[in-house]
Scaffold this motif. Structure first.
Motif, PDB file in Angstrom:
ATOM      1  N   MET A 147       0.748  -1.197   0.053  1.00 57.13           N
ATOM      2  CA  MET A 147       0.299   0.009   0.063  1.00 57.13           C
ATOM      3  C   MET A 147       1.006   1.428   0.072  1.00 57.13           C
ATOM      4  O   MET A 147       1.651   1.509   0.834  1.00 57.13           O
ATOM      5  CB  MET A 147      -0.783   0.136   1.146  1.00 57.13           C
ATOM      6  CG  MET A 147      -1.686   1.179   1.352  1.00 57.13           C
ATOM      7  SD  MET A 147      -2.905   1.242   2.899  1.00 57.13           S
ATOM      8  CE  MET A 147      -3.875  -0.144   2.757  1.00 57.13           C
ATOM      9  N   PRO A 148       0.567   2.185  -1.043  1.00 57.25           N
ATOM     10  CA  PRO A 148       1.345   3.386  -1.012  1.00 57.25           C
ATOM     11  C   PRO A 148       0.603   4.435   0.136  1.00 57.25           C
ATOM     12  O   PRO A 148      -0.771   4.496   0.201  1.00 57.25           O
ATOM     13  CB  PRO A 148       1.259   3.796  -2.389  1.00 57.25           C
ATOM     14  CG  PRO A 148       0.077   3.308  -2.773  1.00 57.25           C
ATOM     15  CD  PRO A 148      -0.272   1.727  -2.283  1.00 57.25           C
ATOM     16  N   GLY A 149       1.144   5.573   0.512  1.00 59.18           N
ATOM     17  CA  GLY A 149       0.454   6.689   1.021  1.00 59.18           C
ATOM     18  C   GLY A 149       0.092   6.496   2.459  1.00 59.18           C
ATOM     19  O   GLY A 149      -0.820   7.091   2.955  1.00 59.18           O
ATOM     20  N   SER A 150       0.748   5.399   3.195  1.00 57.37           N
ATOM     21  CA  SER A 150       0.435   5.173   4.407  1.00 57.37           C
ATOM     22  C   SER A 150       1.566   5.412   5.503  1.00 57.37           C
ATOM     23  O   SER A 150       1.353   5.041   6.758  1.00 57.37           O
ATOM     24  CB  SER A 150      -0.057   3.596   4.592  1.00 57.37           C
ATOM     25  OG  SER A 150       1.181   2.700   4.269  1.00 57.37           O
ATOM     26  N   LEU A 151       2.618   5.955   5.144  1.00 62.59           N
ATOM     27  CA  LEU A 151       3.766   6.349   5.757  1.00 62.59           C
ATOM     28  C   LEU A 151       3.956   7.865   5.875  1.00 62.59           C
ATOM     29  O   LEU A 151       3.722   8.639   4.919  1.00 62.59           O
ATOM     30  CB  LEU A 151       4.890   5.620   5.606  1.00 62.59           C
ATOM     31  CG  LEU A 151       4.910   3.912   5.576  1.00 62.59           C
ATOM     32  CD1 LEU A 151       6.124   3.334   4.601  1.00 62.59           C
ATOM     33  CD2 LEU A 151       5.069   3.727   7.022  1.00 62.59           C
ATOM     34  N   TYR A 152       4.628   8.261   7.088  1.00 60.13           N
ATOM     35  CA  TYR A 152       5.055   9.668   7.131  1.00 60.13           C
ATOM     36  C   TYR A 152       6.383   9.510   7.671  1.00 60.13           C
ATOM     37  O   TYR A 152       6.896   8.655   8.118  1.00 60.13           O
ATOM     38  CB  TYR A 152       4.170  10.346   8.283  1.00 60.13           C
ATOM     39  CG  TYR A 152       2.846  10.683   7.793  1.00 60.13           C
ATOM     40  CD1 TYR A 152       2.486  11.684   7.268  1.00 60.13           C
ATOM     41  CD2 TYR A 152       1.360   9.662   7.739  1.00 60.13           C
ATOM     42  CE1 TYR A 152       1.106  12.197   6.712  1.00 60.13           C
ATOM     43  CE2 TYR A 152       0.285   9.768   7.362  1.00 60.13           C
ATOM     44  CZ  TYR A 152       0.224  10.895   7.030  1.00 60.13           C
ATOM     45  OH  TYR A 152      -1.079  11.441   6.493  1.00 60.13           O
ATOM     46  N   LYS A 153       6.997  10.684   7.280  1.00 53.87           N
ATOM     47  CA  LYS A 153       8.511  10.855   7.885  1.00 53.87           C
ATOM     48  C   LYS A 153       8.328  12.016   8.788  1.00 53.87           C
ATOM     49  O   LYS A 153       7.953  13.294   8.504  1.00 53.87           O
ATOM     50  CB  LYS A 153       9.410  11.366   6.765  1.00 53.87           C
ATOM     51  CG  LYS A 153      11.057  11.278   7.171  1.00 53.87           C
ATOM     52  CD  LYS A 153      11.542   9.992   7.461  1.00 53.87           C
ATOM     53  CE  LYS A 153      12.947   9.713   7.702  1.00 53.87           C
ATOM     54  NZ  LYS A 153      13.674   9.983   6.429  1.00 53.87           N
TER      55      LYS A 153
END
Length: 366
Positions: A128-134
Motif C-alpha cells: 500500500m502506498p501513502g500510509s507512511l509519514y516521515k
C-alpha cells in the motif's frame, strides 16, 4: 465490557484508517458505550444471523463484510438491509464490520489463507502506498534519547522486521525567546541562544500519527517543539492487498488443486488451463482479487488463488499463470477465526461465539 472495548481491540489489529476508500468498516449500528453480553462472529450479516444472535444471547455482531456500504434514504423494511437495521435497533444489537482494513494488514485475511495452504516466506502482493509519514524533529543533546525513546514507544521507527530505526544528525539550533516566553534554555526577552541539538528522523505509520506527535510534545523539553511531518509515497511492505508465498515442497498443478480444495473446503474450483509444470510460488487474495492478476504474474507466481473472476478475465492469464477461482465466500470463510483469535486473546473469559450459519448466498448443484 462495552462495545468500544471490542472495537478498540479489533482496530489495534486492523486499523480502520487502512480500509479502501469505497469501504465502510466500523460500527454500523449501535451504541459504542453499551454493555456487551456476548459477541457473535460471522462473515456476513443476514436476517438469520440476527435471529441467531438473539437465541444465543449475543447483543453484538462482528462481521467481515459491512451491512451498509452507503446511506439509507428510507428504513421501511422493503430490503433485507433495511429489515436487519430495523431488527437490530429494536433488539439493541450492535453491528460492527472490519472489511478491507482486515484484508490489508499483514496478519489478516490473506495471511490466514496462506496459512491454510501451508505457504512460507510470505509477503504482501501489492504493498500500500501513502500510509507512511516521515517525522523530522530537533532536540537538545541532553534530551535526544528521551525524545527518541518516546517516539519509539508510541509506534515510530519500525521498518519491516526491525524496530527503533532512526537517523540522527548533530547540528546547531538557534532561537531568541520572546518577552512572554517560558524557555527551557535562556531567559524571556533574552539574547539569541545557540544550542547543540540533534535532528531525529523516524518513519511513522499512518495509524500511529496522532500518538507519535502526542509523545513528541510530552517528552520534549522545549516550549515550542520544532518538527515536520511529511507524507511519503513509499509503499508499506507490512500493508496492502493480497499475499504471495512458496510451497514447502513444490507439487504438480493437479495436486495443488486437490490441496486447495481440501484445505479451503471448497466444492468447486474454476481455473484456467494447466501449464504442465511444478508449482512453487503461489499468490492469494481473499474475496474479489482479479485486480491483482498483473501483480501476481509480476512476482513470477505459478498459481493465483482468489474469487469472483469474470469470464473474460480468465483470458488475461495468457498462459503465464494458472488462475484458480475458489469463490468469494470460500476464500474468506476462515476470516472468522481471525476475529475469534483476537478477541479470545484479549477477553479469554468472555462469550465470543462463532456463528453456526453459512451465510454464502451462492449454492452449487452437482
Amino acid at each position: 465490557m462495552q462495545v468500544n472495548d471490542i472495537i478498540r481491540t479489533i482496530d489495534e489489529f486492523a486499523p480502520t484508517v487502512y480500509q479502501e476508500s469505497y469501504d465502510n468498516s466500523g460500527l454500523q449500528v449501535g451504541n459504542p458505550l453499551a454493555e456487551v453480553t456476548g459477541v457473535l462472529i460471522a462473515l456476513d450479516i443476514t436476517e438469520a444471523l440476527i435471529d441467531e444472535a438473539l437465541q444465543r444471547n449475543c447483543n453484538m455482531i462482528v462481521a467481515h463484510h459491512p451491512l451498509l456500504f452507503s446511506g439509507l434514504k428510507t428504513i421501511t423494511g422493503k430490503t433485507y438491509v433495511e429489515r436487519i437495521v430495523q431488527k437490530a435497533i429494536k433488539n439493541d444489537i450492535h453491528i460492527y464490520a472490519a472489511h478491507t482494513n482486515l484484508d490489508n494488514v499483514a496478519n489478516g485475511v490473506n495471511a490466514k489463507i496462506a496459512g491454510k495452504l501451508g505457504l512460507t516466506s510470505c509477503s504482501i502482493l501489492s504493498p500500500m502506498p501513502g500510509s507512511l509519514y516521515k517525522l523530522y524533529t530537533y532536540a537538545p543533546l541532553r534530551a535526544a534519547d528521551k525524545v527518541r525513546d518516546a517516539l519509539f514507544a508510541a509506534g515510530a521507527g519500525n521498518i519491516g522486521k526491525y524496530s527503533e530505526c532512526s537517523f540522527n544528525t548533530p547540528g546547531t539550533g538557534t532561537f531568541r525567546p520572546g518577552a512572554d516566553a517560558e524557555p527551557a534554555i535562556g531567559r524571556p526577552g533574552g539574547p539569541r541562544e545557540s544550542v547543540e541539538e540533534q535532528k531525529i528522523e523516524v518513519l511513522v505509520p499512518k495509524h500511529f500519527k496522532s500518538a507519535v506527535i502526542k509523545a513528541l510534545f510530552a517528552s520534549h523539553p522545549y516550549e515550542e517543539v520544532a518538527y515536520e511531518l511529511v507524507a511519503l509515497q513509499n509503499t508499506n511492505q507490512d500493508l496492502g492487498a493480497g499475499m504471495v508465498g512458496t510451497l514447502a515442497v513444490p507439487m504438480p498443478e493437479e495436486d495443488l488443486l486437490k490441496h486447495i480444495k481440501n484445505n479451503l473446503k471448497t466444492s468447486v474450483i474454476r481455473h484456467t488451463a494447466l501449464l504442465g509444470r511444478q508449482v512453487s510460488k503461489v499468490a492469494v487474495c481473499g474475496g474479489s482479487g482479479s485486480f491483482l492478476l498483473s501483480d501476481a504474474i509480476g512476482t513470477g507466481a505459478d498459481f493465483f488463488i482468489t474469487g469472483d473472476f469474470k469470464y473474460h478475465q480468465f483470458f488475461d492469464a495468457e498462459g503465464k499463470i494458472v488462475i484458480a477461482d475458489v469463490g468469494h465466500y470460500e476464500s474468506e470463510q476462515f476470516t472468522v477465526e481471525i476475529f475469534e483469535e483476537i478477541l479470545n486473546k484479549k477477553f479469554p473469559k468472555f462469550a465470543i461465539l462463532l456463528s453456526n450459519i453459512s451465510t454464502n448466498p451462492v449454492k452449487y448443484f452437482s
